[in-house]
Scaffold this motif. Structure first.
Motif, PDB file in Angstrom:
ATOM      1  N   ASP A  80       6.924  12.041   7.512  1.00 30.42           N
ATOM      2  CA  ASP A  80       5.544  12.233   7.076  1.00 30.42           C
ATOM      3  C   ASP A  80       4.861  10.915   6.717  1.00 30.42           C
ATOM      4  N   GLY A  81       5.440   9.788   7.126  1.00 29.99           N
ATOM      5  CA  GLY A  81       4.860   8.481   6.813  1.00 29.99           C
ATOM      6  C   GLY A  81       5.525   7.834   5.610  1.00 29.99           C
ATOM      7  N   ARG A  82       4.753   7.031   4.912  1.00 31.50           N
ATOM      8  CA  ARG A  82       5.276   6.284   3.770  1.00 31.50           C
ATOM      9  C   ARG A  82       5.626   7.220   2.616  1.00 31.50           C
ATOM     10  N   VAL A  83       6.797   6.995   2.024  1.00 30.85           N
ATOM     11  CA  VAL A  83       7.289   7.809   0.911  1.00 30.85           C
ATOM     12  C   VAL A  83       6.811   7.192  -0.409  1.00 30.85           C
ATOM     13  N   ARG A  84       6.220   8.038  -1.265  1.00 32.92           N
ATOM     14  CA  ARG A  84       5.846   7.558  -2.601  1.00 32.92           C
ATOM     15  C   ARG A  84       7.108   7.441  -3.443  1.00 32.92           C
ATOM     16  N   LEU A  85       7.219   6.304  -4.158  1.00 33.17           N
ATOM     17  CA  LEU A  85       8.377   6.039  -4.997  1.00 33.17           C
ATOM     18  C   LEU A  85       7.953   6.018  -6.459  1.00 33.17           C
ATOM     19  N   ALA A  86       8.887   6.390  -7.351  1.00 31.10           N
ATOM     20  CA  ALA A  86       8.591   6.438  -8.778  1.00 31.10           C
ATOM     21  C   ALA A  86       8.362   5.047  -9.359  1.00 31.10           C
TER      22      ALA A  86
END
Length: 123
Positions: free
Chosen positions: A69-75
């Protein structure tokens, strides 16, 4: 004749010392010996953390994860402190698919290093 042999030995020893002096800093780079998940691994369900470990301190300047789904959001995002371990949590569970991690960092000796690894998430 003896002077010529002695001079030859001194020159050879000097060249060998010079080559060693040049080669040692090149061998001293702190590469990434391990990753979580391991490079090429298939994991069941979303991993709790994604990260890398180094042989020496590294200041991470970029850590990107991309998936289906593209770039993964990271914490978390990279900080300014050198570390031997850099691990982050995905902000949301990762869906099944193939993932690629690309990182860049600054080694103790001031050289920029970069690499990456891949893993697959299965349901």
């Amino acid at each position: 004749m003896q002077i010529r042999k002695t001079t030859h030995h001194i020159i050879c020893a000097g060249l060998a010392a010079l080559l060693l002096a040049v080669a040692m800093p090149l061998a001293a780079h702190d590469g990434a010996p391990g990753s979580t998940p391991e490079d090429g691994a298939t994991v069941q369900g979303s991993p709790e953390e994604i990260g890398i470990e180094f042989e020496g301190a590294m200041r991470i300047t970029q850590f990107d994860v991309t998936g289906p789904d593209g770039r993964v959001r990271l914490a978390d995002r990279p900080g300014s402190d050198p570390t031997e371990r850099y691990f982050v949590e995905p902000a949301e569970p990762l869906p099944a698919g193939d993932y690629e991690v690309r990182w860049r960092g600054l080694a103790r000796d001031g050289h920029t290093m970069s690499d990456g690894f891949r893993f697959t998430v299965e349901d």
